[in-house]
Design a protein around this motif. Structure first.
Motif, PDB file in Angstrom:
ATOM      1  N   GLU A 137     -24.755  -5.690   0.928  1.00  0.00           N
ATOM      2  CA  GLU A 137     -24.279  -5.165   2.203  1.00  0.00           C
ATOM      3  C   GLU A 137     -22.792  -5.467   2.303  1.00  0.00           C
ATOM      4  N   ILE A 138     -22.014  -4.445   2.634  1.00  0.00           N
ATOM      5  CA  ILE A 138     -20.557  -4.576   2.720  1.00  0.00           C
ATOM      6  C   ILE A 138     -20.146  -4.309   4.164  1.00  0.00           C
ATOM      7  N   THR A 139     -19.425  -5.242   4.769  1.00  0.00           N
ATOM      8  CA  THR A 139     -18.986  -5.076   6.149  1.00  0.00           C
ATOM      9  C   THR A 139     -17.757  -4.178   6.200  1.00  0.00           C
ATOM     10  N   TYR A 140     -17.436  -3.718   7.418  1.00  0.00           N
ATOM     11  CA  TYR A 140     -16.234  -2.893   7.580  1.00  0.00           C
ATOM     12  C   TYR A 140     -14.973  -3.670   7.216  1.00  0.00           C
ATOM     13  N   ARG A 141     -14.940  -4.954   7.543  1.00  0.00           N
ATOM     14  CA  ARG A 141     -13.753  -5.742   7.208  1.00  0.00           C
ATOM     15  C   ARG A 141     -13.561  -5.814   5.694  1.00  0.00           C
ATOM     16  N   ASP A 142     -14.671  -6.038   4.984  1.00  0.00           N
ATOM     17  CA  ASP A 142     -14.584  -6.108   3.523  1.00  0.00           C
ATOM     18  C   ASP A 142     -14.277  -4.733   2.936  1.00  0.00           C
ATOM     19  N   LEU A 143     -14.855  -3.694   3.518  1.00  0.00           N
ATOM     20  CA  LEU A 143     -14.569  -2.340   3.043  1.00  0.00           C
ATOM     21  C   LEU A 143     -13.096  -2.007   3.221  1.00  0.00           C
ATOM     22  N   ALA A 144     -12.531  -2.364   4.389  1.00  0.00           N
ATOM     23  CA  ALA A 144     -11.112  -2.097   4.640  1.00  0.00           C
ATOM     24  C   ALA A 144     -10.232  -2.830   3.632  1.00  0.00           C
ATOM     25  N   ARG A 145     -10.624  -4.085   3.308  1.00  0.00           N
ATOM     26  CA  ARG A 145      -9.842  -4.844   2.317  1.00  0.00           C
ATOM     27  C   ARG A 145      -9.870  -4.151   0.958  1.00  0.00           C
ATOM     28  N   ARG A 146     -11.039  -3.704   0.547  1.00  0.00           N
ATOM     29  CA  ARG A 146     -11.145  -3.027  -0.752  1.00  0.00           C
ATOM     30  C   ARG A 146     -10.368  -1.708  -0.758  1.00  0.00           C
ATOM     31  N   VAL A 147     -10.417  -0.997   0.368  1.00  0.00           N
ATOM     32  CA  VAL A 147      -9.681   0.261   0.469  1.00  0.00           C
ATOM     33  C   VAL A 147      -8.179   0.004   0.351  1.00  0.00           C
ATOM     34  N   ASP A 148      -7.680  -1.029   1.035  1.00  0.00           N
ATOM     35  CA  ASP A 148      -6.253  -1.353   0.951  1.00  0.00           C
ATOM     36  C   ASP A 148      -5.840  -1.727  -0.463  1.00  0.00           C
ATOM     37  N   GLU A 149      -6.691  -2.496  -1.143  1.00  0.00           N
ATOM     38  CA  GLU A 149      -6.370  -2.905  -2.516  1.00  0.00           C
ATOM     39  C   GLU A 149      -6.303  -1.692  -3.441  1.00  0.00           C
ATOM     40  N   THR A 150      -7.232  -0.772  -3.273  1.00  0.00           N
ATOM     41  CA  THR A 150      -7.222   0.414  -4.126  1.00  0.00           C
ATOM     42  C   THR A 150      -6.060   1.325  -3.776  1.00  0.00           C
ATOM     43  N   ALA A 151      -5.740   1.438  -2.478  1.00  0.00           N
ATOM     44  CA  ALA A 151      -4.589   2.253  -2.071  1.00  0.00           C
ATOM     45  C   ALA A 151      -3.305   1.713  -2.680  1.00  0.00           C
ATOM     46  N   GLU A 152      -3.197   0.392  -2.757  1.00  0.00           N
ATOM     47  CA  GLU A 152      -2.011  -0.209  -3.374  1.00  0.00           C
ATOM     48  C   GLU A 152      -1.948   0.136  -4.859  1.00  0.00           C
ATOM     49  N   ARG A 153      -3.096   0.169  -5.525  1.00  0.00           N
ATOM     50  CA  ARG A 153      -3.121   0.546  -6.943  1.00  0.00           C
ATOM     51  C   ARG A 153      -2.701   2.004  -7.131  1.00  0.00           C
ATOM     52  N   LEU A 154      -3.041   2.858  -6.166  1.00  0.00           N
ATOM     53  CA  LEU A 154      -2.680   4.269  -6.297  1.00  0.00           C
ATOM     54  C   LEU A 154      -1.179   4.489  -6.135  1.00  0.00           C
ATOM     55  N   GLY A 155      -0.483   3.548  -5.501  1.00  0.00           N
ATOM     56  CA  GLY A 155       0.973   3.604  -5.443  1.00  0.00           C
ATOM     57  C   GLY A 155       1.516   4.229  -4.186  1.00  0.00           C
ATOM     58  N   PRO A 156       2.831   4.083  -3.962  1.00  0.00           N
ATOM     59  CA  PRO A 156       3.460   4.551  -2.727  1.00  0.00           C
ATOM     60  C   PRO A 156       3.743   6.047  -2.708  1.00  0.00           C
ATOM     61  N   ARG A 157       3.816   6.697  -3.894  1.00  0.00           N
ATOM     62  CA  ARG A 157       4.124   8.126  -3.934  1.00  0.00           C
ATOM     63  C   ARG A 157       2.829   8.926  -3.954  1.00  0.00           C
ATOM     64  N   ARG A 158       2.831  10.019  -3.210  1.00  0.00           N
ATOM     65  CA  ARG A 158       1.632  10.861  -3.162  1.00  0.00           C
ATOM     66  C   ARG A 158       1.333  11.433  -4.551  1.00  0.00           C
ATOM     67  N   ARG A 159       0.077  11.287  -4.927  1.00  0.00           N
ATOM     68  CA  ARG A 159      -0.350  11.811  -6.231  1.00  0.00           C
ATOM     69  C   ARG A 159      -1.686  12.528  -6.062  1.00  0.00           C
ATOM     70  N   LEU A 160      -1.978  13.436  -6.974  1.00  0.00           N
ATOM     71  CA  LEU A 160      -3.255  14.146  -6.971  1.00  0.00           C
ATOM     72  C   LEU A 160      -4.300  13.283  -7.667  1.00  0.00           C
ATOM     73  N   VAL A 161      -5.346  12.924  -6.918  1.00  0.00           N
ATOM     74  CA  VAL A 161      -6.392  12.041  -7.435  1.00  0.00           C
ATOM     75  C   VAL A 161      -7.670  12.857  -7.633  1.00  0.00           C
ATOM     76  N   LEU A 162      -8.107  12.982  -8.867  1.00  0.00           N
ATOM     77  CA  LEU A 162      -9.412  13.608  -9.140  1.00  0.00           C
ATOM     78  C   LEU A 162     -10.465  12.517  -9.128  1.00  0.00           C
ATOM     79  N   LEU A 163     -11.464  12.688  -8.266  1.00  0.00           N
ATOM     80  CA  LEU A 163     -12.498  11.666  -8.053  1.00  0.00           C
ATOM     81  C   LEU A 163     -13.873  12.211  -8.432  1.00  0.00           C
ATOM     82  N   ALA A 164     -14.557  11.488  -9.315  1.00  0.00           N
ATOM     83  CA  ALA A 164     -15.944  11.820  -9.648  1.00  0.00           C
ATOM     84  C   ALA A 164     -16.820  11.278  -8.527  1.00  0.00           C
ATOM     85  N   GLY A 165     -17.249  12.152  -7.644  1.00  0.00           N
ATOM     86  CA  GLY A 165     -17.980  11.724  -6.458  1.00  0.00           C
ATOM     87  C   GLY A 165     -19.349  11.160  -6.784  1.00  0.00           C
ATOM     88  N   ALA A 166     -19.725  10.122  -6.072  1.00  0.00           N
ATOM     89  CA  ALA A 166     -21.040   9.508  -6.240  1.00  0.00           C
ATOM     90  C   ALA A 166     -21.328   8.666  -5.009  1.00  0.00           C
TER      91      ALA A 166
END
Length: 901
Positions: A35-64
């Motif tokens: 079980e993942i809380t919203y606080r933990d989800l937000a932290r993971r989202v921020d960490e991944t957003a930082e990995r994606l970088g500050p410049r807008r890029r096209l991200v192809l995502l294999a949905g699941a």
């Protein structure tokens, strides 16, 4: 959070994806394991957003429907990176769209099975419009380069509208019954995260018992379904499921017949949940209309009212002159920016302001006769809309949009002249003489993404035409399901399934259990499949044919160190080393022990009682599927008929020509009557088995018992064991006053086998073994060897799924196991007539006679007259493919997961 100077303009992001942390410790994502809380989800989202970088890029995502995929999706939305969402289980689509759009980042499962972000360049190779947030394939074109361009406002506004009319609450929890690359499935995710509600992430199908175990354990309140989902619900006994937290069910992705809409709405009314029928397209982000639950029973044919913030108008169409009709045109903040067909189109802004849906609609007068068209007022005060036709010949099939005209064009490119017509659940293709139906089906399924079961190919002497020479599509549509085509080569298993299971319309998506296979046909089928494929996976009987073939083609650990021989199927490995399923080995051993001890050439007793436990095991395994209650009962009754009819025929012949049996034996009740002096009830095992199966059918026919079995699959048979112990130990002292037949004394053993099949956890297997150890000793008085044999066999059944073997032993054991009942029947008439020659000769002759009778019974059973008689006595199976169907984008190969129990 990212530093402000590295964040894109806040207008270039989806707001709800940035506000996750506001919901704190509320549960956001629930799986069978975590079980993942919203606080933990937000932290993971921020960490991944930082990995994606500050410049807008096209991200192809294999949905699941996994935490990793969802975190990446939210990270891109929150940081302003446009997401190109593709099916995670469709490698061809991933490769095609990667080639077509050259994404800067590819997020998908890595080679090691973990989640990977492949950064193909540090910046971007594209000019990306500031409003662009999401790229989705149009329904049914999973590998097509034509994409729908959606803005941040599209995504946010549609999520808000859906959350508003569904009244999504923070304590709601939605199960992910649809894939996220499908706009309907994605809208479920977005609308619930917007309100701080929970998501129960799973890839299980609603046809899987584990899905409902997880649904209850996670306290889920809602799920979404396309029309085929409701087909599966019909087959799985949904109406009888105990779902205490279910609050509402949504339906979209294609038209559901009005009578079924009304039936589910009425079911919801009785059970305390609402049904929302909805209408939408990818081009409208997801939803355009919904039918308020309080108006469903009154207007089950309608699509409803516009979603909040949206509006409809009817545009006159020259081909539809019926008063009050026109093409349905939608306006609202969720209307797409436009289409993209090349990377250059990603720089475009809005190119459309309204959506011409291609559907012909009309207004259904509201309760107050109003004429308003906006979706901002209360649903009861607004007029309703209904769909009466299509502008083009596009069809929505199983939630996928298919263009039959394009299908015809594709086939023409391959030299096939055809006419194609679509309905809600299938595409029918009529082909001119000379076309290969199997090849046509492959071309169509590859081209439009439909499962093969939804493509009906009919070779016709002449394609149907109207008097004016135009194609007669009404006749094409009326052709209906096609018979199983002749296989193009030996690699088509459908004919094998069709012949052995006597089912005329087998498809690649069917499984042995889904087609009504039982313990008698199981052995024959496994033998034939082993001859064809080589080794079989342990769960082969639950796998769809396509996945069984794929699984057999993959070398397992044992195959890597053993020699191989080519099988009849090209490209499939065939290891010399084999294993034999324990239940099959026990049946073969037990029947040899029974016959050999009766002659006698040896004294190995206990085989018949061991077979009773195996019979209970097989009842649970083959008959207690996730099908609806009526179908499950009919399966058990069909099993009774397969035992009782050949038994009664053989015993009747023996009664006519010998003086060995009473007339009661012909009716399989001899052992139920007090024994006659000096007369043995030779067929007590058959009598007992028929009684136990009939009693099981009677129990399962009760709605309350059916619900209990689905909710407590291990607990119910263990309760039956406890009840059976009353007569096993004769607690009321009945033997002092009356005759107790075996059928009254051994039910605990049958129920113990049933429990063994349902013992999926270690503690359950330990418990069922302990009960056997406590109750079997003493049953036969002073015959400890007999009891030890039963205990040993039962322990193998519980703890050892398969035993090492070699092909020759497999074949012999399979033939003996598949013929075990027939051998038991016939050996009483065979061995007394030849045992003077040799006991071993009598054993061989008895086994051979039983095998021969088995083959004869199978041949007679598949004859036309017998099939017609059987159909008249027992209703035909209602397309008994429960647990094998696919919802859009969902592979049935994964429908055997271990849900939260």
């Amino acid at each position: 959070m990212l530093p402000p100077d590295l964040l894109p303009d806040v207008r270039a992001a989806v707001p709800f994806a940035r506000r996750l942390a506001a919901f704190g410790e509320r549960p956001a994502l629930l799986t069978a394991d975590t079980e993942i809380t919203y606080r933990d989800l937000a932290r993971r989202v921020d960490e991944t957003a930082e990995r994606l970088g500050p410049r807008r890029r096209l991200v192809l995502l294999a949905g699941a429907n996994t935490p990793d995929a969802l975190v990446t999706h939210l990270a891109a939305l929150s940081a302003g990176h446009p997401v190109l969402l593709v099916p995670g289980d469709h490698p061809e689509a991933l490769r095609a769209l990667t080639t077509a759009y050259d994404p800067d980042v590819v997020a998908a499962p890595g080679a090691d099975g973990g989640w990977a972000l492949e950064e193909r360049r540090p910046g971007t190779a594209h000019e990306l419009h500031p409003d662009l947030a999401l790229l989705l394939s149009t329904s049914g074109s999973t590998g097509s380069p034509k994409l729908v361009r959606l803005s941040h406002e599209n995504v946010q506004s549609n999520a808000e509208a859906i959350a508003r009319y569904l009244d999504i609450r923070p304590d709601d929890r939605a199960a992910t019954t649809l894939p996220p690359h499908y706009c309907y499935g994605l809208s479920v995710v977005h609308s619930h995260l917007l309100r701080g509600a929970g998501l129960v992430l799973t890839d299980l199908s609603v046809a899987d018992r584990c899905f409902w175990d997880l649904f209850r354990a996670a306290r889920a309140t809602t799920f979404a379904g396309v029309p085929y989902t409701f087909d599966l619900l019909d087959r799985t006994g949904f109406a009888d499921l105990d779902l205490p937290h279910l609050r509402y069910v949504t339906q979209a992705g294609g038209r559901l017949a009005p009578e079924r809409v009304a039936r589910y709405a009425e079911l919801g009314r009785r059970r305390g949940w609402d049904l929302y029928v909805m209408y939408g397209q990818t081009e409208a982000t997801a939803r355009m209309a919904y039918l308020p639950p309080d108006r469903v029973l009154e207007h089950p044919h309608a699509i409803g009212v516009p979603v909040p913030g949206g509006a409809f108008r009817l545009r006159p169409h020259p081909d539809w002159d019926e008063p009050g009709t026109g093409e349905l045109v939608y306006q609202g903040p969720n209307v797409m920016l436009g289409y993209a067909e090349t990377p250059a189109d990603l720089a475009l802004g809005r190119t459309v302001d309204e959506l011409r849906t291609g559907d012909i609609g009309r207004v259904v007068t509201g309760a107050d006769g109003g004429t308003g068209i906006r979706g901002d007022g209360p649903g009861r005060e607004q007029p309703l809309y209904e769909i009466v036709g299509r502008v083009s010949r596009f069809a929505k099939i199983l939630g996928l949009r298919v263009d039959p005209q394009q299908v015809e064009a594709t086939l023409a490119e391959h030299g096939v002249t055809a006419l194609a017509a679509g309905a809600d659940d299938a595409l029918t293709v009529a082909v001119a003489p000379g076309a290969d139906p199997a090849a046509v089906r492959r071309l169509v399924t590859a081209g439009c993404g439909l499962p093969s079961r939804a493509v009906h190919v009919h070779p016709l002497p002449e394609l149907p035409r109207l008097a004016n020479g135009k194609p007669d599509y009404r006749t094409v549509r009326a052709l209906g399901p096609a018979p199983v085509e002749a296989a193009e080569d030996a690699s088509d298993l459908r004919l094998l399934y069709a012949r052995i299971l006597d089912h005329p319309d087998v498809t690649e998506d069917d499984s042995f259990v889904g087609l009504g296979g039982d313990s008698l046909s199981y052995v024959e089928m496994s033998l034939r499949l082993e001859e064809t494929l080589g080794g079989l996976p342990a769960d082969w009987h639950t796998l769809p044919i396509r996945d069984l073939r794929a699984r057999a083609a993959q070398p397992g650990p044992a195959e890597t160190s053993t020699p191989e021989r080519p099988g009849r199927f090209p490209g499939l490995r065939r290891p010399v080393a084999r294993r034999i399923e324990t239940s099959v080995a026990l049946r073969a051993f037990a029947i040899v022990a029974i016959v050999g001890s009766h002659i006698p050439v040896f004294h190995i007793k206990g085989g018949a009682h061991l077979l009773l436990a195996v019979a209970g095991f097989n009842l649970a395994r083959f008959h207690l599927t996730s099908a609806v209650r009526k179908e499950r009962v009919l399966r058990v009754l069909r099993g009774v008929a397969r035992v009782a009819v050949p038994s009664a025929v053989w015993i009747a012949l023996a009664w006519l020509f010998t003086e060995d049996y009473r007339l009661a034996a012909v009716f399989l009740v001899e052992s139920l009557l007090p024994p006659r002096e000096g007369h043995l009830a030779a067929f007590w095992f058959i009598d007992t088995l028929v009684v136990l199966l009939l009693a099981s059918a009677a129990l399962l026919a009760l709605p309350a018992v059916d619900r209990l079995e689905r909710r407590f699959p291990f607990g119910l048979p263990m309760a039956l064991v406890a009840v059976g112990l009353v007569t096993r130990y004769d607690l009321p002292g009945l033997r002092d006053h009356t005759y107790l037949p075996a059928a009254a004394v051994v039910p605990w053993l049958f129920a113990l086998g049933w429990s063994a099949a349902r013992a999926t956890r270690v503690w359950q297997r330990l418990l069922v073994t302990a009960v056997a150890l406590a109750t079997v000793p003493g049953f036969f008085g002073d015959e400890p060897a007999r009891e030890a044999l039963i205990l040993a066999g039962f322990a193998l059944l519980v703890w050892v799924p398969s035993l090492p073997s070699v092909p020759l032993v497999n074949r012999v054991a399979g033939v003996l196991a598949g013929s075990s009942m027939y051998i038991y029947l016939t050996h009483w008439q065979v061995f007394p007539r030849v045992d003077h020659i040799s006991g071993w000769f009598a054993l061989a002759a008895s086994l051979a006679a039983g095998v021969a009778y088995s083959r004869l019974a199978a041949r007679v059973g598949r004859s036309g007259p017998v099939r017609r008689l059987r159909a008249s006595l027992l209703p035909a199976r209602a397309d008994a493919r429960a647990g094998t169907g696919e919802e859009p984008g969902r592979s049935t190969a994964r429908q055997t997961g271990q849900g939260m129990r």
